[in-house]
Design an enzyme around this catalytic site. Structure first.
Site, short mmCIF file in Angstrom:
data_model
loop_
_atom_site.label_atom_id
_atom_site.label_comp_id
_atom_site.label_asym_id
_atom_site.label_seq_id
_atom_site.Cartn_x
_atom_site.Cartn_y
_atom_site.Cartn_z
N ARG A 61 37.69 38.28 34.08
CA ARG A 61 36.47 38.41 34.86
C ARG A 61 36.34 37.32 35.93
NH1 ARG A 61 30.41 37.51 33.17
NH2 ARG A 61 29.33 38.92 34.60
N HIS A 65 35.36 37.84 39.83
CA HIS A 65 34.22 37.18 40.49
C HIS A 65 34.66 36.24 41.60
CE1 HIS A 65 30.67 38.09 37.63
NE2 HIS A 65 31.56 39.05 37.57
N ASP A 66 35.89 35.76 41.51
CA ASP A 66 36.43 34.97 42.61
C ASP A 66 36.68 35.88 43.82
OD1 ASP A 66 37.49 32.87 44.08
OD2 ASP A 66 39.52 33.19 43.33
N VAL A 69 33.83 37.40 46.21
CA VAL A 69 32.99 36.49 47.00
C VAL A 69 33.89 35.65 47.91
CG1 VAL A 69 31.22 34.71 46.92
CG2 VAL A 69 31.36 36.42 45.09
N ASP A 73 39.87 33.03 46.59
CA ASP A 73 40.12 31.71 47.18
C ASP A 73 39.68 30.56 46.28
OD1 ASP A 73 37.44 32.03 47.20
OD2 ASP A 73 37.15 31.72 49.35
N SER A 75 36.81 30.01 45.18
CA SER A 75 35.46 29.52 45.48
C SER A 75 34.57 29.51 44.24
CB SER A 75 34.81 30.36 46.58
OG SER A 75 34.69 31.71 46.20
N ASN A 93 26.48 35.13 37.44
CA ASN A 93 27.40 34.15 36.85
C ASN A 93 26.75 33.21 35.84
OD1 ASN A 93 29.34 35.23 38.53
ND2 ASN A 93 29.21 33.61 40.06
N PRO A 162 28.69 43.21 41.78
CA PRO A 162 27.83 44.37 41.50
C PRO A 162 26.91 44.13 40.29
CG PRO A 162 30.13 44.84 40.96
CD PRO A 162 30.11 43.52 41.65
N HIS A 192 36.44 46.61 31.28
CA HIS A 192 35.41 46.53 30.25
C HIS A 192 35.89 47.08 28.90
CE1 HIS A 192 31.92 46.08 33.38
NE2 HIS A 192 32.72 45.03 33.32
N THR A 193 37.17 47.18 28.74
CA THR A 193 37.76 47.46 27.44
C THR A 193 37.86 46.17 26.61
OG1 THR A 193 39.68 48.38 26.30
CG2 THR A 193 40.13 47.17 28.30
N ASP A 247 33.36 47.26 24.69
CA ASP A 247 34.05 48.37 24.02
C ASP A 247 33.87 48.14 22.53
OD1 ASP A 247 35.84 49.99 22.67
OD2 ASP A 247 37.62 49.30 23.76
N THR A 250 37.38 48.92 20.10
CA THR A 250 38.50 47.97 20.07
C THR A 250 38.20 46.82 21.04
OG1 THR A 250 39.63 49.31 21.74
CG2 THR A 250 40.28 49.68 19.46
C1 HEM Z 1 32.18 47.97 38.52
C2 HEM Z 1 31.28 47.03 38.62
C3 HEM Z 1 31.10 45.99 37.56
C4 HEM Z 1 29.90 45.59 37.04
C5 HEM Z 1 28.54 46.11 37.43
C6 HEM Z 1 30.19 44.59 36.04
C7 HEM Z 1 29.23 43.93 35.29
C8 HEM Z 1 29.49 43.16 34.18
C9 HEM Z 1 28.49 42.59 33.33
C10 HEM Z 1 26.98 42.70 33.54
C11 HEM Z 1 29.12 41.96 32.31
C12 HEM Z 1 28.46 41.22 31.15
C13 HEM Z 1 27.99 39.86 31.60
C14 HEM Z 1 27.03 39.22 30.63
O1 HEM Z 1 26.19 39.92 30.07
O2 HEM Z 1 27.12 37.98 30.43
C15 HEM Z 1 30.52 42.11 32.53
C16 HEM Z 1 31.50 41.61 31.71
C17 HEM Z 1 32.85 41.69 31.99
N1 HEM Z 1 33.40 42.22 33.13
FE1 HEM Z 1 32.48 43.35 34.51
N2 HEM Z 1 31.53 44.41 35.95
C18 HEM Z 1 32.14 45.22 36.87
C19 HEM Z 1 33.48 45.29 37.15
C20 HEM Z 1 34.43 44.49 36.55
C21 HEM Z 1 35.78 44.33 37.01
C22 HEM Z 1 36.35 44.97 38.27
C23 HEM Z 1 36.41 43.50 36.14
C24 HEM Z 1 37.81 42.97 36.15
C25 HEM Z 1 38.82 43.53 36.77
C26 HEM Z 1 35.44 43.16 35.11
C27 HEM Z 1 35.69 42.41 34.00
C28 HEM Z 1 34.75 42.09 33.04
C29 HEM Z 1 35.09 41.49 31.76
C30 HEM Z 1 36.49 41.27 31.23
C31 HEM Z 1 33.88 41.23 31.10
C32 HEM Z 1 33.70 40.53 29.76
C33 HEM Z 1 33.69 39.02 30.00
C34 HEM Z 1 33.55 38.14 28.76
O3 HEM Z 1 33.47 38.63 27.65
O4 HEM Z 1 33.51 36.91 28.97
N3 HEM Z 1 34.24 43.75 35.42
N4 HEM Z 1 30.72 42.84 33.68
#
Ligand code: HEM
Ligand SMILES: *[C@@H]1O[C@H](CO)[C@@H](O)[C@H](O)[C@H]1NC(C)=O
Length: 333
Positions: A61, A65-66, A69, A73, A75, A93, A162, A192-193, A247, A250
């Site tokens: 993640r 997030h890098d 924005v 880079d 940032s 963040n 987003p 989000h798997t 998820d 798993t």
């Molecule tokens: C499509 C739009 C996306 C939205 C709206 C989104 C939003 C979020 C949100 C709200 C969380 C939970 C944060 C929290 O409650 O603390 C999350 C977790 C996560 N996101 Fe996304 N995300 C998106 C796309 C992505 C992409 C493109 C990736 C990576 C390629 C990604 C990887 C992850 C991962 C791995 C987690 C779990 C992080 C952890 O457990 O520390 N997400 N995301």
């Protein structure tokens, strides 16, 4: 001094042409200058994941997030200092992004091995790749040669990351601004798997009136149990930071189960669920279906989209710098 600088720039430009990178990234970028770079990153990501399995998700993640924005880079890694306002304080963040200490430690080791050579943004790209692979996901040859930014953008983080309650249309527009298309959106959502979300991120999803009854018809009962359990778990705002796996089936494995969950109405975030709820018969839904039944197809597309995401607005050549510490620009230390 002036002349020296001009010669240097000419040399850099020349390299850009003969290595075919031309301001782009390349494979094996540190082969000569820091041959152990990829190995050092991989080993230490592995150690970090053994200690804390969720770290794989968190590192993946961080790269996302890098990149969204100001481009990939580094940032996102900058701390607040002087006029620098950290992206870490932005809404998506704060109290959420993690893994900074792991990146710091890897950077420390790389500075020992090859000072001022491996950028923080490249460390993020390598760590994301390794995190996916070490959790049984696909492997890809990571493209390297990024340089680090001299600035951060809190406003950018608030604007370009987003929101979890985005509509499908909103997500598509958001990715488009980064040069990513709807296929990238669907494949990358599969990240989000792994990992977890806080109640505050999906509260709206479980409290909004259930509009999917007709679509999920026969599955409605099970589907509503999912919402009921989560509603109980997130019942008041004292629980806003309580974590639930993205998820549920798993949670620590990188697989295609995320897409199976979506089809069962069990996408945790609104932004997950819209991939099936707002596009019943359409292109997006079909693609979710394809990934749910074909893991290898998802893996191949995910890897491809990660390369695309990893190339967003990168700094190369003489732009930016190689930071000594990922938390501060060199002028500060
Ligand atoms: C499509 C739009 C996306 C939205 C709206 C989104 C939003 C979020 C949100 C709200 C969380 C939970 C944060 C929290 O409650 O603390 C999350 C977790 C996560 N996101 Fe996304 N995300 C998106 C796309 C992505 C992409 C493109 C990736 C990576 C390629 C990604 C990887 C992850 C991962 C791995 C987690 C779990 C992080 C952890 O457990 O520390 N997400 N995301
Ligand atoms: C998302 O939620 C925020 C409040 O948390 C709200 O201001 C915003 O309008 C919502 N966006 C959408 C697309 O529902």
């Amino acid at each position: 001094m002036e002349v020296k600088m001009k010669v240097w720039i000419a040399v850099m430009a020349f390299w850009g042409i003969i290595d075919g990178s031309d301001g782009n990234l390349m494979k094996g970028y540190y082969k000569e200058t820091c041959p152990l770079a990829e190995e050092i990153v991989r080993h230490n990501v592995q150690v970090a994941i053994l200690r804390d399995p969720r770290m794989a998700a968190s590192l993946l993640r961080l790269h996302f997030h890098d990149c969204f924005v100001l481009g990939c880079d580094g940032s996102v890694l900058l701390d607040t200092k002087g006029e620098m306002v950290s992206e870490k304080e932005a809404t998506p963040n704060a109290n959420s992004l993690r893994g900074f200490e792991v990146i710091d430690y890897i950077k420390y080791l790389l500075e020992e091995a090859c000072p001022l050579t491996v950028s923080c943004s490249d460390i993020l790209a390598m760590a994301a790749r390794d995190s996916v692979f070490l959790r049984n996901g696909p492997w890809w040859e990571v493209l390297l040669g990024r340089r680090d930014s001299l600035k951060a953008s809190l406003e950018g983080a608030n604007r370009y990351i987003p929101a979890p309650n985005s509509s499908l249309e909103g997500l598509i527009a958001n990715f488009k601004e980064q040069g990513l298309d709807v296929d990238d959106l669907i494949a990358l959502s599969g990240a989000h798997t792994m990992g977890k979300a806080r109640c505050v991120s999906f509260k709206q999803r479980i409290t909004q009136p259930n509009t999917e009854q007709t679509f999920y018809d026969d599955r409605f009962k099970r589907h509503d149990t999912f919402r009921r359990v989560l509603r109980a778990q997130c019942r008041d705002s004292t629980r806003d930071n309580l974590l639930t796996p993205l998820d549920i089936v798993t949670p620590s494995n990188f697989d295609n189960h995320y897409f199976v969950n979506l089809l069962r109405g069990r996408g945790l975030l609104i932004s997950d669920n819209v991939l099936v709820s707002e596009d019943h018969e359409g292109y997006v839904f079909k693609r979710v279906w394809d990934y749910a039944v074909d893991r290898d197809l998802f893996f191949a597309d995910f890897a491809e989209s990660m390369l695309k995401m990893g190339s967003i607005n990168v700094l190369t050549g003489v732009d930016g710098e190689i930071r000594k510490s990922c938390r501060f620009v060199n002028a500060w230390i």
